[in-house]
Design an enzyme around this catalytic site. Structure first.
Site, PDB file in Angstrom:
ATOM      1  CG  HIS A 154     -55.919   8.527 -34.511  1.00  0.00           C
ATOM      2  ND1 HIS A 154     -55.191   8.571 -33.263  1.00  0.00           N
ATOM      3  CD2 HIS A 154     -57.206   8.399 -34.065  1.00  0.00           C
ATOM      4  CE1 HIS A 154     -56.140   9.000 -32.541  1.00  0.00           C
ATOM      5  NE2 HIS A 154     -57.478   8.997 -33.042  1.00  0.00           N
ATOM      6  CD  GLU A 155     -59.845   7.930 -36.660  1.00  0.00           C
ATOM      7  OE1 GLU A 155     -59.559   8.960 -36.371  1.00  0.00           O
ATOM      8  OE2 GLU A 155     -60.832   7.263 -35.896  1.00  0.00           O
ATOM      9  CG  HIS A 192     -58.620   9.838 -28.434  1.00  0.00           C
ATOM     10  ND1 HIS A 192     -59.784  10.766 -28.776  1.00  0.00           N
ATOM     11  CD2 HIS A 192     -58.268   9.210 -29.665  1.00  0.00           C
ATOM     12  CE1 HIS A 192     -59.867  10.915 -29.979  1.00  0.00           C
ATOM     13  NE2 HIS A 192     -59.116  10.116 -30.746  1.00  0.00           N
ATOM     14  CG  HIS A 211     -60.532   5.006 -32.372  1.00  0.00           C
ATOM     15  ND1 HIS A 211     -60.244   5.081 -30.963  1.00  0.00           N
ATOM     16  CD2 HIS A 211     -60.231   6.278 -33.076  1.00  0.00           C
ATOM     17  CE1 HIS A 211     -59.584   6.670 -30.705  1.00  0.00           C
ATOM     18  NE2 HIS A 211     -59.710   7.193 -31.901  1.00  0.00           N
TER      19      HIS A 211
END
Lengths: 376, 82
Positions: free
Chosen positions: A119-120, A129, A123
């Site tokens: 997930h990170e 998100h 980014h």
């Protein structure tokens, strides 16, 4: 999906990462492999590649820290905030920080490091998100994720490919001779035109070639011409075979050992799958062509000079296969590039030729050029 | 965790809600006690924004679903920024 304001993204495809320090919750090699696996998730759907460095400044610096750790976003002890990361750019941008007050684990008994890292890194590569609860980029950690069958959602793939495009054709493809570095746009009326795959789709006929396809409606003389990725961003270029199961409104697309299912422009969840799940022996590495025989509810898969028959009702291969193509389709083969059904005839493509085959009479009724449908 | 005393819970929740809305949904910081302004329109608007983003029923109220999501572990990057 959403990208950061101003759409920051990396202007290069090869990125470096560095694991600056380690959590004591896991053995070092477990951290290394979780981080590597998390980067690979994005590598598989973009042109991006990652390599690890052990000193100096990397594009993505990975650290474990607690509470106040030098940026303006303190961690908050166990629970709540698990990690955060910064959008692409120099310095702290692109970096990912993990809250070491969490209990990091290889499975989901604690906080799974692979899931949070994947997930990170979304980014770090430029995704914000997502509102889609199925997406990896949804902000709330989902401890019930099945790690064994983890897959990026279509939302994640569409998002990251809006920044970096799809991956290049896979390296284990047979390398096609190309005259120039830039992929050519195939010429519709080229007499030597050969095709990758042909299928029907809701009454239209799609002719696939490299990164494009011609879309032929029986109402118009000339076909439209599109990039595959403009309809299906996550599908590969240079596919091997495609067929439509009209009764289920699904088109199956094959490339190498994988196949996808699409309904209209929606790639179905849970794909790609391996072709061997259909019942092919391990020796089969790719499918040349496929066609759904609607009256018989059977699908024929053509591989080199043989073919298999798949029972769509039973969802399994019929016994007694493979058989030689020439035995049951006299005049066709030995190798088939593509095949589709129209007006009760099977249209087989091989190189720049096309054979109209009557499946009831079991004989070739006409020999055509591969681009006869385009009214050149 | 064994249940704490109810009053303590309430206070904890208000803290969590205030920080959640400030950190992830750009609620303007305000010196006034949060419990007193939780029904004010700016706060209700932010609660609705958060519920919409996270796919919850948009009520503008701190119902149990909303509080439950706020307690879940998550990423520290804001969902909505200026």
């Amino acid at each position: 999906f959403r990208t950061f304001p101003g759409m920051p993204k990396w202007r290069k495809t090869h990125l470096t990462y560095r694991i600056v320090n380690y959590t004591l919750d896991l053995p070092r090699d477990a951290v290394d492999s979780a981080i590597e696996k998390a980067l690979k998730v994005w590598e598989e759907v973009t042109p991006l590649t990652f390599s690890r460095i052990y000193e100096r400044e990397a594009d993505i610096m990975i650290t474990f820290a607690v509470r106040n750790h030098g940026d303006f976003f303190d961690f908050d002890g166990p629970g709540k905030v698990l990690a955060h990361a910064y959008p692409p750019g120099p310095g702290i941008n692109g970096d990912a920080h993990f809250d070491d007050d969490e209990q990091w684990t290889k499975d989901t008994s604690g906080t799974n490091l692979f899931l949070v890292a994947a997930h990170e890194f979304g980014h770090s590569l430029g995704l914000e998100h997502s509102k889609n609860p199925e997406a990896l980029m949804y902000p709330v950690y989902n401890s019930s994720t099945d790690l064994a069958s983890f897959r990026l959602s279509q939302d994640d793939v569409t998002g990251i490919q809006s920044l970096y495009g799809p991956p290049p054709a896979s390296p284990d493809d047979p390398v096609k001779p190309t005259e120039s570095a830039r992929p050519q746009t195939p010429a519709m009326c080229d007499p030597t035109l050969s095709l990758d795959a042909v299928t029907t789709l809701r009454g239209e006929i799609l002719f696939f070639k490299d990164r494009h396809f011609w879309r032929k409606s029986l109402r118009t003389l000339k076909p439209g011409f599109y990039l595959i990725s403009s309809f299906w961003p996550s599908l590969p270029s240079g596919m091997d075979a495609a067929y439509e199961v009209t009764s289920r409104d699904i088109v199956f697309i094959f490339k190498g050992k994988q196949f996808w299912a699409v309904r209209g422009s929606e790639v179905q969840a849970g794909y790609p799958r391996g072709i061997h799940t259909l019942g092919f022996p391990p020796s089969v590495k790719k499918i040349d062509a496929a066609i759904f025989d609607k009256p018989k509810k059977k699908t024929y898969f053509f591989v080199e000079d043989k073919y298999w028959r798949f029972d769509e009702k039973k969802q399994s291969m019929d016994p007694g296969f493979p058989r030689q193509i020439v035995e049951d389709f006299p005049g066709v083969g030995p190798k088939v590039d593509a095949v589709f059904e129209a007006f009760g005839f099977f249209y087989f493509f091989s190189g720049s030729s096309q054979l109209e085959f009557d499946p009831n009479a079991k004989k070739v009724t006409r020999i055509l050029k591969s681009n006869s449908w385009f009214h050149c | 965790h064994p249940l704490n005393g109810a009053a303590r819970d309430e206070e904890d929740s208000m803290d969590l809600v205030q920080h959640y809305l400030e950190d992830y949904y750009n609620l303007a910081k305000d010196a006034k006690q949060f419990a007193k302004r939780k029904d004010s329109s700016p706060v209700v608007k932010k609660i609705q924004e958060m519920q919409k983003f996270l796919g919850l029923k948009v009520t503008g109220k701190l119902d149990s679903d909303t509080l439950q999501v706020m307690h879940k572990p998550r990423c520290g990057v804001p969902d909505i920024r200026e």
